[in-house]
Design a protein around this motif. Structure first.
Motif, short mmCIF file in Angstrom:
data_model
loop_
_atom_site.label_atom_id
_atom_site.label_comp_id
_atom_site.label_asym_id
_atom_site.label_seq_id
_atom_site.Cartn_x
_atom_site.Cartn_y
_atom_site.Cartn_z
N LYS A 58 -0.03 46.64 32.75
CA LYS A 58 -1.01 47.48 32.10
C LYS A 58 -2.38 47.29 32.74
N PRO A 59 -3.19 48.33 32.77
CA PRO A 59 -4.53 48.21 33.35
C PRO A 59 -5.38 47.14 32.69
N SER A 60 -5.21 46.96 31.38
CA SER A 60 -6.00 45.94 30.68
C SER A 60 -5.62 44.54 31.15
N VAL A 61 -4.34 44.34 31.47
CA VAL A 61 -3.88 43.04 31.96
C VAL A 61 -4.42 42.79 33.36
N GLU A 62 -4.42 43.82 34.20
CA GLU A 62 -4.96 43.68 35.55
C GLU A 62 -6.45 43.36 35.50
N LYS A 63 -7.18 44.04 34.61
CA LYS A 63 -8.62 43.82 34.49
C LYS A 63 -8.89 42.39 34.01
N ALA A 73 -7.02 39.78 34.47
CA ALA A 73 -6.71 38.87 35.58
C ALA A 73 -7.85 38.85 36.59
N GLN A 74 -8.45 40.01 36.86
CA GLN A 74 -9.58 40.06 37.78
C GLN A 74 -10.78 39.29 37.22
N ILE A 75 -11.02 39.44 35.92
CA ILE A 75 -12.14 38.73 35.29
C ILE A 75 -11.91 37.23 35.33
N GLN A 76 -10.69 36.79 35.05
CA GLN A 76 -10.38 35.36 35.09
C GLN A 76 -10.54 34.81 36.50
N GLN A 81 -14.23 34.46 37.18
CA GLN A 81 -14.78 33.30 36.46
C GLN A 81 -14.41 32.00 37.17
N TYR A 82 -13.19 31.91 37.65
CA TYR A 82 -12.74 30.72 38.36
C TYR A 82 -13.54 30.51 39.63
N ILE A 83 -13.73 31.58 40.40
CA ILE A 83 -14.48 31.48 41.65
C ILE A 83 -15.93 31.11 41.37
N GLN A 84 -16.51 31.72 40.32
CA GLN A 84 -17.90 31.41 39.96
C GLN A 84 -18.03 29.95 39.55
N ARG A 85 -17.04 29.43 38.80
CA ARG A 85 -17.07 28.03 38.38
C ARG A 85 -17.03 27.11 39.60
N LEU A 86 -16.20 27.44 40.59
CA LEU A 86 -16.14 26.64 41.80
C LEU A 86 -17.47 26.66 42.55
N ARG A 87 -18.09 27.83 42.63
CA ARG A 87 -19.38 27.94 43.30
C ARG A 87 -20.47 27.15 42.58
N ASP A 88 -20.43 27.20 41.23
CA ASP A 88 -21.42 26.45 40.45
C ASP A 88 -21.26 24.95 40.65
N LEU A 89 -20.01 24.49 40.68
CA LEU A 89 -19.78 23.06 40.90
C LEU A 89 -20.20 22.63 42.29
N GLU A 90 -20.06 23.53 43.24
CA GLU A 90 -20.44 23.23 44.62
C GLU A 90 -21.96 23.13 44.75
N ASN A 91 -22.68 23.92 43.99
CA ASN A 91 -24.14 23.93 44.07
C ASN A 91 -24.79 22.78 43.30
N ILE A 92 -24.05 22.17 42.41
CA ILE A 92 -24.64 21.08 41.59
C ILE A 92 -24.79 19.84 42.41
#
Length: 64
Positions: free
Chosen positions: A40-45, A47-50, A53-64
């Motif tokens: 379903k499109p909602s499931v794909e969306k 998954a993209q958001i998750q 979020q995961y990539i952003q969390r990795l970038r935030d940890l890298e910058n700390i």
């Protein structure tokens, strides 16, 4: 359709390796796997958001 010309005296394993490489680059297998079942499109969306979020969390940890 993929056509791999086999030269005279060429090893069949080498030609098979060229075929596999060309097949992977076309993305045919990936396309067949996505068509195998409907998501379903909602499931794909979600998954993209998750993933974002995961990539952003990795970038935030890298910058700390």
């Amino acid at each position: 359709m993929l056509i791999i010309p086999v030269k005279e005296g060429e090893n069949i394993d080498r030609a098979l390796k060229r075929f596999k490489r060309k097949f992977d680059r076309t993305g045919t297998k990936r396309q067949l796997q996505t068509r195998k079942q409907f998501t379903k499109p909602s499931v794909e969306k979600r998954a993209q958001i998750q993933k974002a979020q995961y990539i952003q969390r990795l970038r935030d940890l890298e910058n700390i």
